[in-house]
Design an enzyme around this catalytic site. Structure first.
Site, short mmCIF file in Angstrom:
data_model
loop_
_atom_site.label_atom_id
_atom_site.label_comp_id
_atom_site.label_asym_id
_atom_site.label_seq_id
_atom_site.Cartn_x
_atom_site.Cartn_y
_atom_site.Cartn_z
N GLY A 57 0.84 -1.21 0.00
CA GLY A 57 0.00 0.00 0.00
C GLY A 57 0.87 1.25 0.00
CE LYS A 69 -5.38 -7.68 -5.92
NZ LYS A 69 -6.10 -6.47 -6.25
N GLY A 108 6.36 -2.75 3.01
CA GLY A 108 6.02 -3.21 4.35
C GLY A 108 6.48 -4.65 4.56
CB THR A 135 7.91 -5.02 0.36
OG1 THR A 135 6.67 -4.64 -0.23
CG2 THR A 135 9.05 -4.60 -0.55
CB ILE A 179 -0.07 4.38 7.28
CG1 ILE A 179 -1.07 3.28 6.94
CG2 ILE A 179 0.19 5.28 6.10
CD1 ILE A 179 -2.51 3.78 6.77
CG ASP A 180 -0.81 -0.67 8.56
OD1 ASP A 180 -1.63 0.26 8.46
OD2 ASP A 180 -0.79 -1.65 7.78
O1 F6P Z 1 -1.07 -1.66 5.20
C1 F6P Z 1 -1.61 -0.43 4.91
C2 F6P Z 1 -3.10 -0.51 4.80
O2 F6P Z 1 -3.62 0.78 4.55
C3 F6P Z 1 -3.80 -1.15 6.01
O3 F6P Z 1 -3.91 -0.26 7.10
C4 F6P Z 1 -5.10 -1.58 5.41
O4 F6P Z 1 -5.66 -2.67 6.11
C5 F6P Z 1 -4.69 -2.00 4.02
O5 F6P Z 1 -3.49 -1.35 3.73
C6 F6P Z 1 -5.72 -1.67 2.97
O6 F6P Z 1 -5.26 -2.16 1.77
P1 F6P Z 1 -5.97 -1.83 0.38
O7 F6P Z 1 -5.57 -0.45 0.00
O8 F6P Z 1 -5.40 -2.86 -0.53
O9 F6P Z 1 -7.44 -1.96 0.58
#
Ligand code: F6P
Length: 370
Positions: free
Chosen positions: A15, A84, A125, A128, A149-150
């Site tokens: 992400g 992906k 993250g 990766t 961000i997590d």
């Molecule tokens: O890992 C970052 C994050 O924003 C998480 O907080 C969230 O669960 C996920 O990615 C959402 O992923 P996507 O953008 O694929 O829906």
């Protein structure tokens, strides 16, 4: 000492997070200062594995200083990203329309050799970092840069992107106090963070939430209702409840929007709605839900994240220059250091039970639903 470097590549995976462009700028500039060329791979590693998707050879593009000038403050990533494109489990589309996966890691290494790419900087993250570790084990020179961000990556004090997300979420809570108070409502604010409660905890405390529900502490909504009733009895007729998307009810499952499938992880979400509905029933108060979602990933990086990203990008180049591989750049506050990818891959950093931030919340009277 490994052979000298002439050309490196950089990719951004998973992400997006504020600060990715600052890492790209830093990596390209520090590489150019050493006389190295830098190539940018589009959309994780897709640009090199599926070149046919990019017209005119645009899957892997040369990045010069000029191309990365003035991008450090921009959100997103100029390279694009995907969650992906794991080369060890690359998604395939079968003739009958079904999907599958295949291991394309050997092919990837052959592409690097063909293109004269001596080393790879992988920004991402935990997913990766796991790929970076596996590629390192196959012989690729690779350095990881921790982004999310997590803030759930182990062995680094923080990841870039986290501070921006927390700052924005805090500002949202500041705004919600006044509307909640005006209407004497319960406002439930759902925040991203996957299976870790860092964003919810930090923003919740900074933004003065009255209850914070995080995955690390299984919650009982009756405890939150008790807190809200007590506030009402004290004449404080509104409450702010922060709930992490991965928050775990004491009874019942996590809220999942979409189960894990071929090449993608489980999608969390929906807990805010459940919590608001049930709190309204239990307290008789009006409740509303706000889902911050992808807003947490957008916008310019804060100065903290921007600086961390610039430090990480240059440190990744220094690591390669020092002959290192199979390491992740990390923040060992206040310094940057390197940790082995094997110590990071497959591990998640949750909020520890003895976290002083958690204790701060308890001392301030925040309800954690336990
Ligand atoms: O890992 C970052 C994050 O924003 C998480 O907080 C969230 O669960 C996920 O990615 C959402 O992923 P996507 O953008 O694929 O829906």
């Amino acid at each position: 000492m490994p052979s000298p470097i002439r050309r490196i590549a950089i990719s951004t995976g998973g992400g997006d997070a504020p600060g990715l462009n600052a890492v790209i700028r830093a990596t390209v500039t520090a590489a150019a200062n050493r006389g190295w060329e830098c190539m940018g791979i589009r959309d994780g590693l897709t640009g090199i594995l599926q070149p046919e998707r990019y017209p005119k050879g645009g899957g892997v593009v040369p990045l010069t200083r000029d191309q990365v000038r003035g991008i450090a403050h921009l959100g997103g990533t100029i390279l694009g990203t995907t969650n992906k494109g794991n080369p060890f489990h690359f998604p395939t589309l079968n003739a009958d329309g079904t999907t599958g996966e295949t291991d394309r890691s050997d092919e990837l290494l052959a592409c690097f050799k063909r293109d004269g790419i001596d080393a790879l900087v992988m920004v991402g993250g935990d997913g990766t970092m796991a790929i970076a570790h596996d590629l390192h084990r196959k012989g690729l020179r690779v350095v990881g840069v921790p982004k999310t961000i997590d803030n759930d990556l182990d062995k680094t004090f923080t990841t870039f992107g986290f501070d921006t997300a927390v700052s924005f979420a805090t500002e949202c809570l500041d705004r919600l106090h006044t509307t909640a108070e005006s209407h004497q409502r319960v406002m439930v604010v759902e925040m991203m963070g996957r299976y870790a409660g860092w964003i919810a905890l930090h923003a919740g405390i900074a933004g003065g939430a009255h209850a914070i529900l995080i995955p690390e502490i299984a919650f009982d909504l009756e405890q939150v209702a008790v807190k809200i009733r007590k506030r009402d009895a004290d004449g404080r007729l509104y409450s702010l409840v922060v709930v992490a998307e991965g928050a775990q009810p004491r009874q019942g499952p996590r809220a999942v929007l979409e189960p894990a499938g071929s090449g993608h992880a489980e999608r969390l979400g929906g807990i805010g709605e459940q919590v608001a509905r049930e709190l309204a029933q239990r307290t008789g108060k009006d409740a509303r839900v706000v889902v911050l979602g992808h807003l947490l990933r957008g916008g310019s990086p804060t100065s903290f994240d921007r600086l961390a990203a610039l430090r990480f990008g240059t440190a990744a180049v220094r690591a390669l220059d020092e002959g290192l591989s199979g390491v992740m750049v990390a923040l060992a506050f206040p310094n940057v250091n390197y940790v082995k990818l094997e110590e990071v891959a497959g591990r998640m950093k949750a909020v520890p039970p003895d976290s002083d931030t958690l204790q701060t919340g308890r001392d301030l009277g925040v309800c954690f639903g336990d």
